[in-house]
Motif scaffolding. Structure first.
Motif, mmCIF file in Angstrom:
data_model
loop_
_atom_site.group_PDB
_atom_site.id
_atom_site.type_symbol
_atom_site.label_atom_id
_atom_site.label_comp_id
_atom_site.label_asym_id
_atom_site.label_seq_id
_atom_site.Cartn_x
_atom_site.Cartn_y
_atom_site.Cartn_z
ATOM 1 N N ALA A 102 39.793 47.862 31.800
ATOM 2 C CA ALA A 102 39.511 48.783 32.897
ATOM 3 C C ALA A 102 39.295 48.004 34.183
ATOM 4 N N ARG A 103 39.511 48.693 35.290
ATOM 5 C CA ARG A 103 39.268 48.150 36.630
ATOM 6 C C ARG A 103 38.403 49.150 37.385
ATOM 7 N N PHE A 104 37.694 48.661 38.371
ATOM 8 C CA PHE A 104 36.849 49.534 39.172
ATOM 9 C C PHE A 104 37.680 50.202 40.260
ATOM 10 N N THR A 105 37.145 51.276 40.818
ATOM 11 C CA THR A 105 37.785 51.999 41.904
ATOM 12 C C THR A 105 37.369 51.358 43.223
ATOM 13 N N ARG A 106 38.329 51.136 44.084
ATOM 14 C CA ARG A 106 38.043 50.559 45.391
ATOM 15 C C ARG A 106 37.173 51.526 46.178
ATOM 16 N N SER A 107 36.115 51.034 46.811
ATOM 17 C CA SER A 107 35.228 51.911 47.583
ATOM 18 C C SER A 107 36.030 52.595 48.693
ATOM 19 N N LYS A 108 35.615 53.793 49.038
ATOM 20 C CA LYS A 108 36.381 54.605 49.990
ATOM 21 C C LYS A 108 36.612 53.897 51.321
ATOM 22 N N ILE A 109 35.626 53.182 51.802
ATOM 23 C CA ILE A 109 35.800 52.518 53.090
ATOM 24 C C ILE A 109 36.720 51.310 53.001
ATOM 25 N N ASN A 110 36.956 50.800 51.811
ATOM 26 C CA ASN A 110 37.779 49.601 51.661
ATOM 27 C C ASN A 110 39.143 49.863 51.048
ATOM 28 N N ARG A 111 39.492 51.121 50.857
ATOM 29 C CA ARG A 111 40.816 51.417 50.316
ATOM 30 C C ARG A 111 41.863 51.202 51.391
ATOM 31 N N ASN A 122 48.491 43.531 45.870
ATOM 32 C CA ASN A 122 47.062 43.445 45.587
ATOM 33 C C ASN A 122 46.809 42.195 44.761
ATOM 34 N N ALA A 123 45.756 41.499 45.036
ATOM 35 C CA ALA A 123 45.378 40.382 44.173
ATOM 36 C C ALA A 123 45.009 40.965 42.806
ATOM 37 N N PRO A 124 45.413 40.338 41.735
ATOM 38 C CA PRO A 124 45.186 40.906 40.398
ATOM 39 C C PRO A 124 43.718 41.192 40.074
ATOM 40 N N LEU A 125 42.794 40.437 40.682
ATOM 41 C CA LEU A 125 41.371 40.637 40.376
ATOM 42 C C LEU A 125 40.616 41.384 41.478
ATOM 43 N N SER A 126 41.314 41.922 42.461
ATOM 44 C CA SER A 126 40.613 42.536 43.591
ATOM 45 C C SER A 126 39.729 43.704 43.169
ATOM 46 N N ASP A 127 40.060 44.373 42.080
ATOM 47 C CA ASP A 127 39.248 45.487 41.587
ATOM 48 C C ASP A 127 38.486 45.124 40.315
ATOM 49 N N GLY A 128 38.373 43.827 40.050
ATOM 50 C CA GLY A 128 37.688 43.369 38.853
ATOM 51 C C GLY A 128 38.513 43.667 37.608
ATOM 52 N N LEU A 129 38.092 43.159 36.481
ATOM 53 C CA LEU A 129 38.745 43.440 35.207
ATOM 54 C C LEU A 129 37.696 43.396 34.109
ATOM 55 N N LEU A 130 37.554 44.510 33.402
ATOM 56 C CA LEU A 130 36.626 44.627 32.278
ATOM 57 C C LEU A 130 37.458 44.742 31.023
ATOM 58 N N MET A 131 37.250 43.839 30.078
ATOM 59 C CA MET A 131 38.001 43.880 28.821
ATOM 60 C C MET A 131 37.176 43.251 27.708
ATOM 61 N N SER A 132 37.548 43.565 26.490
ATOM 62 C CA SER A 132 36.800 43.010 25.368
ATOM 63 C C SER A 132 37.103 41.523 25.231
ATOM 64 N N ARG A 151 46.935 39.744 35.740
ATOM 65 C CA ARG A 151 48.255 40.132 36.254
ATOM 66 C C ARG A 151 49.030 40.930 35.213
ATOM 67 N N GLY A 152 49.449 42.104 35.586
ATOM 68 C CA GLY A 152 50.316 42.909 34.725
ATOM 69 C C GLY A 152 49.620 43.671 33.616
ATOM 70 N N ILE A 153 48.302 43.614 33.557
ATOM 71 C CA ILE A 153 47.590 44.350 32.497
ATOM 72 C C ILE A 153 47.426 45.803 32.911
ATOM 73 N N ALA A 154 47.803 46.695 32.027
ATOM 74 C CA ALA A 154 47.555 48.117 32.267
ATOM 75 C C ALA A 154 46.081 48.377 31.990
ATOM 76 N N ALA A 155 45.413 48.997 32.943
ATOM 77 C CA ALA A 155 43.968 49.202 32.797
ATOM 78 C C ALA A 155 43.579 50.581 33.301
ATOM 79 N N ARG A 156 42.613 51.157 32.638
ATOM 80 C CA ARG A 156 42.055 52.446 33.041
ATOM 81 C C ARG A 156 41.220 52.234 34.310
ATOM 82 N N ARG A 157 41.141 53.233 35.144
ATOM 83 C CA ARG A 157 40.358 53.188 36.379
ATOM 84 C C ARG A 157 38.960 53.740 36.100
ATOM 85 N N LEU A 158 37.942 52.994 36.451
ATOM 86 C CA LEU A 158 36.557 53.436 36.275
ATOM 87 C C LEU A 158 36.068 54.157 37.523
ATOM 88 N N LYS A 159 35.072 55.020 37.348
ATOM 89 C CA LYS A 159 34.497 55.728 38.490
ATOM 90 C C LYS A 159 33.601 54.818 39.320
#
Length: 168
Positions: A102-111, A122-132, A151-159
């Motif tokens: 999963a990745r985090f959602t970019r804050s509204k002011i920074n989208r 986009n830099a691959p880690l700009s929204d973080g990456l949470l994985m097992s 890079r290239g990982i399909a990830a769910r978007r977190l709130k």
């Protein structure tokens, strides 16, 4: 539960901002440990990491950090990225319910604006990456850094929201 891994090089101020955003989750018990993988800093990145109680690995591969992580889940962040209030609840809900990255959602002011999102990179880690940890171990290859892993990982978007590291 979660180990945070941050790769750095001359990022003492940026690292301090990122670590400050993790304090609440550490108090809640979500963040078990923070590992800093430094690639030859000549500033005081090591002192910032030490003052915050982080594990500091100097000139070691990312795979070593993943192996040392105590959490079953890993959160990869760029130095300077700040997680906003509510991120820990979003991460905890994801961990309890879904097995994938999963990745985090970019804050509204920074989208970025629409066209920048469509045509920009986009830099691959700009929204973080949470994985097992298990997934990271399976995907990591010798010489890979966190950006290579993301890079290239399909990830769910977190709130939960993130303010990405600035690209000055």
């Amino acid at each position: 539960m979660v180990s945070v891994i941050i790769e750095t090089k001359n990022a003492e101020e940026a690292l301090a901002r990122t670590l400050a955003s993790l304090v609440g989750a550490a108090v809640e018990g979500l963040v078990r440990d923070v590992i800093i993988v430094d690639h030859g800093s000549d500033d005081h990145t090591d002192r910032v990491a030490d003052a915050a109680g982080c594990t500091f690995l100097e000139n070691q591969p990312l795979l070593d950090a993943v192996r040392r992580a105590r959490g079953e889940w890993l959160l990869f962040l760029e130095p300077g990225a700040r997680l906003l209030d509510g991120w820990s609840e979003a991460a905890r809900n994801h961990i309890e319910a879904l097995p994938g990255p999963a990745r985090f959602t970019r804050s509204k002011i920074n989208r970025p604006r629409f066209l920048a999102r469509v045509f920009g990179t986009n830099a691959p880690l700009s929204d973080g990456l949470l994985m097992s940890k298990r997934q990271a171990m399976a995907l990591l290859k010798p010489g890979y850094g966190a950006e290579d892993l993301a890079r290239g990982i399909a990830a769910r978007r977190l709130k939960g929201e993130i303010v990405p590291a600035s690209r000055a």
